[in-house]
Design an enzyme around this catalytic site. Structure first.
Site, PDB file in Angstrom:
ATOM      1  NE  ARG A  55       0.932  20.641  -3.347  1.00 36.09           N
ATOM      2  CZ  ARG A  55       1.354  21.193  -2.211  1.00 36.09           C
ATOM      3  NH1 ARG A  55       1.464  22.497  -2.132  1.00 36.09           N
ATOM      4  NH2 ARG A  55       1.665  20.461  -1.160  1.00 36.09           N
ATOM      5  CD1 TRP A  57       9.242   8.817  -7.387  1.00 34.54           C
ATOM      6  CD2 TRP A  57       8.635   9.298  -5.283  1.00 34.54           C
ATOM      7  NE1 TRP A  57      10.387   8.909  -6.639  1.00 34.54           N
ATOM      8  CE2 TRP A  57      10.052   9.198  -5.348  1.00 34.54           C
ATOM      9  CE3 TRP A  57       8.035   9.603  -4.064  1.00 34.54           C
ATOM     10  CZ2 TRP A  57      10.856   9.390  -4.214  1.00 34.54           C
ATOM     11  CZ3 TRP A  57       8.841   9.798  -2.949  1.00 34.54           C
ATOM     12  CH2 TRP A  57      10.234   9.687  -3.014  1.00 34.54           C
ATOM     13  CG  HIS A  86      -6.612   5.814  -7.231  1.00 34.47           C
ATOM     14  ND1 HIS A  86      -5.309   5.891  -6.784  1.00 34.47           N
ATOM     15  CD2 HIS A  86      -6.757   6.857  -8.097  1.00 34.47           C
ATOM     16  CE1 HIS A  86      -4.709   6.930  -7.366  1.00 34.47           C
ATOM     17  NE2 HIS A  86      -5.569   7.520  -8.165  1.00 34.47           N
ATOM     18  N   GLY A 144       1.599   9.611  -3.965  1.00 34.56           N
ATOM     19  CA  GLY A 144       2.863   9.237  -4.598  1.00 34.56           C
ATOM     20  C   GLY A 144       2.679   8.234  -5.731  1.00 34.56           C
TER      21      GLY A 144
HETATM   22  P1  A3P Z   1       2.263  17.434  -3.178  1.00 32.60           P
HETATM   23  O1  A3P Z   1       0.928  17.920  -3.630  1.00 32.60           O
HETATM   24  O2  A3P Z   1       2.363  17.356  -1.686  1.00 32.60           O
HETATM   25  O3  A3P Z   1       3.396  18.181  -3.786  1.00 32.60           O
HETATM   26  P2  A3P Z   1      -0.038  11.298  -6.878  1.00 32.60           P
HETATM   27  O4  A3P Z   1       1.095  11.014  -7.805  1.00 32.60           O
HETATM   28  O5  A3P Z   1      -0.537  10.102  -6.143  1.00 32.60           O
HETATM   29  O6  A3P Z   1      -1.091  12.090  -7.532  1.00 32.60           O
HETATM   30  O7  A3P Z   1       0.577  12.192  -5.703  1.00 32.60           O
HETATM   31  C1  A3P Z   1       0.914  13.527  -5.936  1.00 32.60           C
HETATM   32  C2  A3P Z   1       1.909  13.989  -4.905  1.00 32.60           C
HETATM   33  O8  A3P Z   1       3.174  13.374  -5.157  1.00 32.60           O
HETATM   34  C3  A3P Z   1       2.129  15.485  -5.006  1.00 32.60           C
HETATM   35  O9  A3P Z   1       2.434  15.910  -3.680  1.00 32.60           O
HETATM   36  C4  A3P Z   1       3.325  15.558  -5.943  1.00 32.60           C
HETATM   37  O10 A3P Z   1       4.019  16.758  -5.891  1.00 32.60           O
HETATM   38  C5  A3P Z   1       4.150  14.382  -5.447  1.00 32.60           C
HETATM   39  N1  A3P Z   1       5.072  13.840  -6.474  1.00 32.60           N
HETATM   40  C6  A3P Z   1       4.866  13.707  -7.793  1.00 32.60           C
HETATM   41  N2  A3P Z   1       5.941  13.167  -8.391  1.00 32.60           N
HETATM   42  C7  A3P Z   1       6.844  12.950  -7.428  1.00 32.60           C
HETATM   43  C8  A3P Z   1       8.167  12.428  -7.432  1.00 32.60           C
HETATM   44  N3  A3P Z   1       8.760  12.024  -8.559  1.00 32.60           N
HETATM   45  N4  A3P Z   1       8.825  12.339  -6.253  1.00 32.60           N
HETATM   46  C9  A3P Z   1       8.239  12.757  -5.114  1.00 32.60           C
HETATM   47  N5  A3P Z   1       6.993  13.267  -5.043  1.00 32.60           N
HETATM   48  C10 A3P Z   1       6.313  13.370  -6.185  1.00 32.60           C
END
Ligand code: A3P
Length: 322
Positions: free
Chosen positions: A288, A72, A134, A69
């Site tokens: 995704r 986000w 990270h 997340g």
């Molecule tokens: P999924 O692969 O389960 O869909 P990061 O941003 O740390 O790379 O994490 C990616 C994950 O957060 C992905 O999960 C992605 O779809 C989800 N994600 C990205 N933007 C988001 C948002 N605005 N709200 C909720 N989830 C989000």
């Protein structure tokens, strides 16, 4: 053969020779550096980061486990911290035209990604500066630990984090490397072999710090944000000493920020559909499904059982559970 990459300094190449290594997820090898698994370029950048970064008390750090997340939380933090500066959430807001990773740069992929001889001058960046990382807590530069700057951390249940990582890496991995099968990736994940892993060490480092210094580290979980993002966003704002006022709440500022940063909204923006991250991969891969529990569709019952055991064993007694 050792990484033959001209962007790596001689010192990094020599260091790599001395580190334990294993097959990587998207590089030929990952190396055990300061107790966590890391790719060669990141090791070089983290060393520069540790050597040069000078924290300011007003800095905000968004620290995360990859695929938990990050995108986000960076968006929510940026919009919240800068809400007086960028007060329209539907027109001219930077998050409408930039990916969150461009507005909140990673230390290890962006800020310190150049060689040591090109250390960036960050002193005149707009304050408060917001960075992403990270890097595990133990390996953050001492200036971050000593300054009064704030760290917001997010992690996610390991089942979904594993799945999200596997799918993401499958998409962005160089074509020259063979595909990593789900079973093999899973076995590596359970042994802790994944970028910035083991995941349990990463989580426990920030978890313990958030208990010992609750004003320094705020510990969040993706699932809690999904369940009640309003509540969690209020916690973030309070933690950053910029709580939402009653007026803001009643005029819809919190809702506007949440809408701007929502999965549905961000995924459909031009920049996130067609842009690229540091010329490395397409932004669209960052969005995704954005759901809790999708891993049940991929992990066999015995895999789920195995990871449940690993989590239990590693987090036992910490107070942290999934
Ligand atoms: P999924 O692969 O389960 O869909 P990061 O941003 O740390 O790379 O994490 C990616 C994950 O957060 C992905 O999960 C992605 O779809 C989800 N994600 C990205 N933007 C988001 C948002 N605005 N709200 C909720 N989830 C989000």
């Amino acid at each position: 053969a050792i990484e033959e990459d001209e962007k790596l300094s001689q010192a990094t190449k020599e260091l790599l020779l001395s580190l334990p290594r294993e097959k990587g997820w998207r590089t030929p090898y990952v190396y055990l550096f300061q107790g966590f698994w890391c790719q060669p370029h990141e090791i070089q950048a983290i060393i520069t980061f540790q050597k040069h970064f000078q924290a300011k008390d007003s800095d905000v750090l968004v620290a995360t486990v990859p695929k938990s997340g990050t995108t986000w939380l960076k968006a929510l933090t940026f919009a919240t911290v800068n809400r007086h500066h960028f007060s329209s959430f539907t027109k001219n807001h930077p998050l409408l035209t930039f990916n969150p990773h461009d507005l909140v740069p990673f230390f290890e992929y962006t800020v310190y990604a150049q060689n040591d001889d090109k250390v960036p001058d960050l002193s005149d960046m707009h304050e408060p500066r917001i960075f992403g990382t990270h890097v595990p807590f133990a390996s953050l530069p001492s200036s971050i630990k000593e300054a009064n700057c704030k760290v917001i951390y997010i992690c996610r249940n390991p089942f979904d984090t594993f799945l999200s990582s596997w799918i993401f890496i499958k998409k962005i991995k160089p074509g020259s490397l063979p595909a990593l099968q789900l079973e093999e990736a899973f076995e590596m994940y359970c042994r802790g072999v994944i970028g910035f892993g083991p995941f349990w060490t990463h989580m426990l480092g920030y978890w313990k710090e958030s208990i010992e210094r609750p004003n320094k580290v705020l510990f969040l979980m993706y699932e809690d944000l999904k369940e009640d993002v309003t509540l969690q966003l209020k916690r973030v704002a309070e933690f950053l000493d910029c709580p939402f006022t009653l007026e803001e709440e009643s005029s819809g500022v919190i809702d506007d920020i949440i809408k701007l940063c929502s999965f549905e909204k961000m995924k459909e923006l031009e920049i996130n559909k067609y842009g690229t991250f540091a010329r490395n991969f397409e932004n669209k891969y960052l969005f995704r499904k954005g759901e809790v529990g999708d891993s049940v569709n991929y992990l066999s019952p015995s895999m789920a059982e195995k990871l449940t055991k690993v989590i239990k064993e590693k987090l036992d007694g910490s107070g942290l559970s999934f």
